[in-house]
Write an enzyme that holds these catalytic residues in place. Structure first.
Site, short mmCIF file in Angstrom:
data_model
loop_
_atom_site.label_atom_id
_atom_site.label_comp_id
_atom_site.label_asym_id
_atom_site.label_seq_id
_atom_site.Cartn_x
_atom_site.Cartn_y
_atom_site.Cartn_z
N TYR A 113 -46.30 22.01 -64.00
CA TYR A 113 -45.81 23.12 -63.90
C TYR A 113 -46.81 24.39 -64.83
CZ TYR A 113 -41.21 21.01 -63.61
OH TYR A 113 -40.29 19.47 -63.60
N ASN A 136 -36.26 24.43 -54.00
CA ASN A 136 -36.92 24.08 -53.06
C ASN A 136 -36.41 23.22 -52.50
OD1 ASN A 136 -38.24 22.71 -51.28
ND2 ASN A 136 -39.85 21.38 -52.84
N CYS A 144 -41.82 18.54 -54.00
CA CYS A 144 -41.55 19.07 -55.26
C CYS A 144 -41.47 17.94 -57.21
CB CYS A 144 -40.09 19.33 -56.36
SG CYS A 144 -38.97 19.01 -55.23
N HIS A 145 -41.03 16.48 -56.30
CA HIS A 145 -41.22 15.41 -57.42
C HIS A 145 -43.22 14.78 -57.47
CE1 HIS A 145 -43.38 13.66 -53.36
NE2 HIS A 145 -43.70 13.10 -53.95
N GLU A 171 -45.96 6.53 -53.27
CA GLU A 171 -47.44 6.85 -53.29
C GLU A 171 -48.24 6.30 -53.55
OE1 GLU A 171 -47.14 11.72 -53.52
OE2 GLU A 171 -45.23 11.68 -52.37
#
Length: 177
Positions: A113, A136, A144-145, A171
Site C-alpha cells: 500500500y 475497486n 488489487c489482490h 499467478e
C-alpha cells in the site's frame, strides 16, 4: 413535458461460476465496469449500479459480456496473464489514479500500500490508498489482490483472504489448474 429525453443507459450483467465461486459481472456497451467477488450478493451490484448509473437499467445478458467471461475463465485456468477487456471505470478521480497504479503491478508480483501511495505521489495517504483499493469495482482485472502489507503479510481483501491467496498462488504457478 414534451421534448425532454430521459436517457436510460443499459447496464448488462451476467454471472460467472468457477469452481466453488460465483461472480456477478456488469458493464455497458463501452466496457466492463463491475466484477463482484464470490462472497458478494447481487444486491451489492444493484447498489453499485444505482450509485454510478442512477438512470441505468440492469439487463441480464450473457452475450453482451461473453468476452469478459471467457477471459476471466481463462485467467482462472492459468491460460492468460493479461486481460484485453475494455473498461469503463466509475469512481472518484483519486480512486481512478490508484486503480491505474494497480494495473501497473506485473502478473505474479506483489507490492505494498505504501509503495502505491509513493508511486502516485501521495506518500502520506496510505490509508486513503487502502480505501481506494477496497473500493475497486473490477477486482482481479484491476489486480488489487497483488497489494500486500508492508511486512509481507496478506491483508484485507473484500473477497476474503482465501480468495486473495488463491489468486496470488495462481499467478505464481502454485495452483494446479
Amino acid at each position: 413535458m414534451e421534448g425532454i429525453n430521459v436517457y436510460k443507459e443499459e447496464v448488462y450483467w451476467t454471472t460467472l461460476s468457477y469452481e466453488q465461486w460465483t461472480f456477478h459481472i456488469a458493464g455497458t456497451s463501452n466496457g466492463l465496469s463491475y466484477v463482484s467477488l464470490p462472497n458478494e450478493s447481487f444486491n451489492r451490484l444493484q447498489k453499485w449500479k444505482n450509485k454510478w448509473f442512477p438512470n441505468g437499467e440492469l439487463i441480464s445478458s450473457e452475450n453482451q459480456l461473453i468476452n469478459n467471461k471467457v477471459q476471466l475463465e481463462n485467467y482462472f485456468k492459468g491460460e492468460i496473464e493479461h486481460f484485453s477487456i475494455p473498461l469503463e471505470l466509475k469512481g472518484t478521480s483519486f480512486q481512478k489514479v490508484v486503480w491505474r497504479a494497480l494495473q501497473q503491478i506485473p502478473y505474479g508480483k506483489t507490492t505494498t500500500y505504501s509503495h502505491i501511495a509513493k508511486q502516485i505521489g501521495k506518500e502520506k495517504a496510505v490509508r486513503a490508498v487502502g480505501t481506494a483499493i477496497g473500493a475497486n469495482p473490477i477486482p482481479i482485472i484491476i489486480p488489487c489482490h497483488r497489494v500486500i502489507g508492508k511486512n509481507g503479510n496478506l491483508t484485507g481483501y473484500r473477497g476474503g483472504l482465501e480468495m486473495k491467496e488463491f489468486l496470488l498462488r495462481l499467478e505464481k504457478g502454485a495452483v494446479n489448474v
